[in-house]
Design a protein around this motif. Structure first.
Motif, short mmCIF file in Angstrom:
data_model
loop_
_atom_site.label_atom_id
_atom_site.label_comp_id
_atom_site.label_asym_id
_atom_site.label_seq_id
_atom_site.Cartn_x
_atom_site.Cartn_y
_atom_site.Cartn_z
N THR A 1 -2.72 -10.26 1.39
CA THR A 1 -4.18 -10.37 1.30
C THR A 1 -4.83 -9.02 1.53
O THR A 1 -5.74 -8.62 0.79
CB THR A 1 -4.70 -11.40 2.31
OG1 THR A 1 -4.10 -12.67 2.03
CG2 THR A 1 -6.21 -11.52 2.25
N LEU A 2 -4.37 -8.29 2.52
CA LEU A 2 -4.95 -6.98 2.80
C LEU A 2 -4.60 -5.98 1.70
O LEU A 2 -5.44 -5.17 1.31
CB LEU A 2 -4.49 -6.48 4.17
CG LEU A 2 -5.21 -5.27 4.72
CD1 LEU A 2 -6.73 -5.41 4.64
CD2 LEU A 2 -4.78 -5.01 6.15
N ASP A 3 -3.40 -6.07 1.16
CA ASP A 3 -3.05 -5.23 0.01
C ASP A 3 -4.00 -5.48 -1.16
O ASP A 3 -4.49 -4.55 -1.79
CB ASP A 3 -1.61 -5.51 -0.46
CG ASP A 3 -0.55 -4.79 0.35
OD1 ASP A 3 -0.85 -3.71 0.90
OD2 ASP A 3 0.58 -5.31 0.42
N ARG A 4 -4.26 -6.74 -1.44
CA ARG A 4 -5.14 -7.10 -2.56
C ARG A 4 -6.57 -6.63 -2.29
O ARG A 4 -7.25 -6.14 -3.20
CB ARG A 4 -5.11 -8.62 -2.78
CG ARG A 4 -5.94 -9.08 -3.92
CD ARG A 4 -5.35 -8.63 -5.24
NE ARG A 4 -6.14 -9.22 -6.32
CZ ARG A 4 -6.53 -8.57 -7.39
NH1 ARG A 4 -6.17 -7.32 -7.57
NH2 ARG A 4 -7.26 -9.15 -8.29
N GLY B 1 -11.01 -0.88 -2.28
CA GLY B 1 -10.67 0.48 -1.92
C GLY B 1 -11.02 0.79 -0.47
O GLY B 1 -11.70 0.02 0.20
N PRO B 2 -10.53 1.92 0.02
CA PRO B 2 -10.85 2.30 1.39
C PRO B 2 -12.24 2.91 1.50
O PRO B 2 -12.77 3.34 0.47
CB PRO B 2 -9.77 3.35 1.71
CG PRO B 2 -9.35 3.89 0.40
CD PRO B 2 -9.58 2.80 -0.61
N PRO B 3 -12.85 2.98 2.65
CA PRO B 3 -12.36 2.35 3.88
C PRO B 3 -12.59 0.84 3.84
O PRO B 3 -13.54 0.37 3.24
CB PRO B 3 -13.21 3.00 4.98
CG PRO B 3 -14.50 3.32 4.31
CD PRO B 3 -14.15 3.65 2.88
N LEU B 4 -11.70 0.12 4.48
CA LEU B 4 -11.80 -1.32 4.58
C LEU B 4 -11.73 -1.66 6.06
O LEU B 4 -10.78 -1.26 6.74
CB LEU B 4 -10.64 -1.96 3.82
CG LEU B 4 -10.72 -3.43 3.55
CD1 LEU B 4 -11.91 -3.75 2.64
CD2 LEU B 4 -9.44 -3.92 2.92
#
Length: 71
Positions: free
Chosen positions: A21-24, A30-33
């Motif tokens: 989920t975090l990869d998606r 995109g960062p920052p997340l």
């Protein structure tokens, strides 16, 4: 002393889902997340997400919703 290592070993289904989920989310936003707390108890995984622009926070942000989403 004899030590037996269970095979296969790895992450449980919940950890795999959290990582995917975090990869998606990184792909989509995109960062920052900004993510509330560390998603898994594995320093290697957490550090790899930090290097990719994930910011783990202890409190939810308050105030106007500007910038990247909080997860």
């Amino acid at each position: 002393m004899r030590i037996l290592l269970a095979n296969p070993h790895g992450f449980c289904a919940g950890v795999v889902m959290a990582i995917r989920t975090l990869d998606r989310a990184l792909e989509l936003f995109g960062p920052p997340l900004y993510v509330y707390h560390e998603i898994v108890h594995n320093n290697h995984v957490v550090e790899s997400f930090r290097q990719r622009g994930v910011v783990f926070v202890r409190r939810h942000r308050r105030g106007p919703r500007r910038g990247p989403p909080d997860l």
